[in-house]
Design a protein around this motif. Structure first.
Motif, short mmCIF file in Angstrom:
data_model
loop_
_atom_site.label_atom_id
_atom_site.label_comp_id
_atom_site.label_asym_id
_atom_site.label_seq_id
_atom_site.Cartn_x
_atom_site.Cartn_y
_atom_site.Cartn_z
N VAL A 1 0.86 -1.19 0.00
CA VAL A 1 0.00 0.00 0.00
C VAL A 1 0.89 1.24 0.00
CG1 VAL A 1 -1.84 1.24 1.16
CG2 VAL A 1 -1.79 -1.26 1.25
N LEU A 2 0.78 2.04 -1.06
CA LEU A 2 1.58 3.26 -1.20
C LEU A 2 0.90 4.46 -0.57
CD1 LEU A 2 2.67 2.79 -4.93
CD2 LEU A 2 3.86 2.03 -2.85
N GLY A 3 -0.41 4.41 -0.49
CA GLY A 3 -1.18 5.51 0.09
C GLY A 3 -2.64 5.14 0.15
N ILE A 4 -3.39 5.88 0.96
CA ILE A 4 -4.80 5.59 1.14
C ILE A 4 -5.61 6.87 1.07
CG2 ILE A 4 -4.61 5.72 3.66
CD1 ILE A 4 -6.73 3.48 3.80
N HIS A 5 -6.74 6.80 0.39
CA HIS A 5 -7.72 7.89 0.33
C HIS A 5 -8.89 7.52 1.23
CE1 HIS A 5 -5.84 9.61 -3.37
NE2 HIS A 5 -5.56 8.33 -3.61
N ILE A 6 -9.28 8.40 2.14
CA ILE A 6 -10.42 8.16 3.03
C ILE A 6 -11.35 9.36 2.95
CG2 ILE A 6 -11.16 7.62 5.38
CD1 ILE A 6 -8.32 6.62 5.93
N ARG A 7 -12.63 9.11 2.79
CA ARG A 7 -13.60 10.20 2.68
C ARG A 7 -13.49 11.13 3.89
NH1 ARG A 7 -18.78 7.55 1.96
NH2 ARG A 7 -19.36 8.23 4.05
N ALA A 8 -13.53 12.43 3.63
CA ALA A 8 -13.21 13.43 4.65
C ALA A 8 -14.12 13.36 5.87
CB ALA A 8 -13.26 14.83 4.04
N ASP A 9 -15.40 13.00 5.68
CA ASP A 9 -16.32 12.97 6.82
C ASP A 9 -16.16 11.72 7.67
OD1 ASP A 9 -17.43 11.44 4.61
OD2 ASP A 9 -19.27 11.31 5.77
N ILE A 10 -15.27 10.80 7.26
CA ILE A 10 -15.09 9.54 7.96
C ILE A 10 -13.85 9.55 8.85
CG2 ILE A 10 -14.51 7.09 7.57
CD1 ILE A 10 -16.27 7.14 5.14
N VAL A 11 -12.84 10.34 8.49
CA VAL A 11 -11.56 10.27 9.17
C VAL A 11 -11.23 11.57 9.89
CG1 VAL A 11 -10.26 11.00 7.11
CG2 VAL A 11 -9.12 9.62 8.87
N ASP A 12 -10.62 11.43 11.07
CA ASP A 12 -10.05 12.57 11.80
C ASP A 12 -8.56 12.59 11.44
OD1 ASP A 12 -8.75 14.21 13.66
OD2 ASP A 12 -10.16 13.74 15.26
N ASP B 1 -14.05 6.58 11.47
CA ASP B 1 -15.39 6.30 11.99
C ASP B 1 -15.94 5.08 11.26
OD1 ASP B 1 -18.17 6.24 12.52
OD2 ASP B 1 -18.18 8.39 12.95
N GLN B 2 -15.94 3.94 11.93
CA GLN B 2 -16.31 2.69 11.26
C GLN B 2 -17.81 2.59 11.00
OE1 GLN B 2 -14.21 -0.72 13.10
NE2 GLN B 2 -12.82 0.80 13.95
N ILE B 3 -18.62 3.31 11.78
CA ILE B 3 -20.05 3.33 11.50
C ILE B 3 -20.31 4.08 10.19
CG2 ILE B 3 -22.29 4.18 12.28
CD1 ILE B 3 -21.39 1.76 13.83
N LYS B 4 -19.67 5.22 10.03
CA LYS B 4 -19.85 5.99 8.80
C LYS B 4 -19.23 5.27 7.59
CE LYS B 4 -20.22 10.64 10.77
NZ LYS B 4 -19.62 12.00 10.84
N MET B 5 -18.23 4.44 7.81
CA MET B 5 -17.67 3.65 6.70
C MET B 5 -18.76 2.78 6.07
SD MET B 5 -14.33 3.57 5.72
CE MET B 5 -13.95 1.88 5.37
N ASP B 6 -19.62 2.21 6.92
CA ASP B 6 -20.76 1.40 6.46
C ASP B 6 -20.33 0.30 5.50
OD1 ASP B 6 -23.45 0.78 6.58
OD2 ASP B 6 -24.02 2.10 4.92
N ALA B 7 -19.19 -0.31 5.81
CA ALA B 7 -18.65 -1.34 4.93
C ALA B 7 -19.52 -2.59 4.94
CB ALA B 7 -17.23 -1.70 5.36
N ILE B 8 -19.48 -3.33 3.85
CA ILE B 8 -20.17 -4.61 3.77
C ILE B 8 -19.15 -5.72 3.63
CG2 ILE B 8 -22.27 -3.62 2.80
CD1 ILE B 8 -21.40 -4.68 0.06
N GLY B 9 -19.56 -6.94 3.97
CA GLY B 9 -18.69 -8.10 3.85
C GLY B 9 -19.39 -9.23 3.11
N ARG B 10 -18.61 -10.17 2.65
CA ARG B 10 -19.14 -11.29 1.86
C ARG B 10 -19.40 -12.48 2.75
NH1 ARG B 10 -21.71 -13.48 -1.61
NH2 ARG B 10 -21.14 -13.74 -3.78
N LEU B 11 -20.52 -13.14 2.50
CA LEU B 11 -20.88 -14.39 3.16
C LEU B 11 -20.85 -15.52 2.13
CD1 LEU B 11 -23.90 -13.04 5.25
CD2 LEU B 11 -21.52 -13.26 5.98
N GLY B 12 -21.38 -16.67 2.49
CA GLY B 12 -21.48 -17.76 1.54
C GLY B 12 -22.61 -17.54 0.55
#
Length: 227
Positions: free
Chosen positions: A162-173, A180-191
């Motif tokens: 990983v050379l660098g990371i972009h994070i949405r401004a309202d999500i990161v301090d 803010d992991q709630i604002k990330m609202d990430a999804i994951g894969r199941l079977g």
């Protein structure tokens, strides 16, 4: 397969087909984070696709791993070929709002089709890599290929630095580097066709040995864990 032992059924992978092993693995290793990967071909053709055999392995150096399935005739998929040819790729974290467009990019289009255009996804050029960055993704990791591991006919594992990371401004301090992991609202894969949201969260603080011993002395630790 053998009968129940202590309430469990044992499956000997040596006795199972590759498909049977796959079904058991994707049904038990859950939820899996999703790498929504963009690449460019040598001629500049854009490509995008999601991969759920993915995770971060270490922070120093920062390395992610992606398992990319080959075609049945062992040809490389567009993502794997582009990474080999250009040494670059961008991993996007998928939130709930991006799920439908991500699924369009999972369709097995031919190499001439621009999945990003089909899904109506806006992109901008990368900073450290040429791979396009999906603007609507909550986070994007720009990566350079570290190495490729051929583990068999089915898949190859790509390790990317990983050379660098972009994070949405309202999500990161940016001062505290807190996401803010709630604002990330990430999804994951199941079977199967299943996905999971990450909105139902809880915290467990790992105790120091001293804290554990004190809780134990206070009668706050039971056979099933801390009270």
């Amino acid at each position: 397969m053998s009968g129940p032992t202590s309430g469990h059924v044992h499956f000997d992978f040596a006795e199972l087909s590759a498909r049977e092993r796959y079904k058991l693995l994707i049904g038990t290793v859950i939820p899996r984070p999703i790498a929504f990967i963009t690449t460019l071909s040598r001629t500049g053709q854009r490509n995008a696709g999601p991969f759920s055999f993915f995770n971060v392995l270490t922070h120093d150096p920062a390395i992610v791993a992606i398992g990319i399935e080959n075609y049945d005739d062992m040809r490389l998929k567009d993502t794997a070929r582009n990474i080999r040819e250009t040494e670059e790729f961008t991993v996007h974290i998928v939130d709930d709002a991006l799920a439908a467009q991500m699924e369009i990019c999972a369709i097995k289009f031919g190499p001439a089709i621009d999945e990003l255009a089909e899904a109506g996804l806006e992109t901008v050029p990368g900073v450290a890599v040429r791979s396009p960055r999906i603007v609507s993704a909550p986070a994007a990791l720009e990566c350079r290929r570290h190495m490729t591991i051929e583990v068999g006919k089915a898949r190859e594992i790509v390790l990317g630095q990983v050379l660098g990371i972009h994070i949405r401004a309202d999500i990161v301090d940016p001062a505290r580097l807190h996401v803010d992991q709630i604002k990330m609202d990430a999804i994951g894969r199941l079977g199967g066709h299943g996905y999971a949201r990450t909105r139902d969260q809880f915290d467990i603080k790992t105790l120091s040995v001293g804290e554990y011993e004190q809780r134990k002395a206070d009668g706050l630790v039971t056979e099933t864990g801390a009270a």
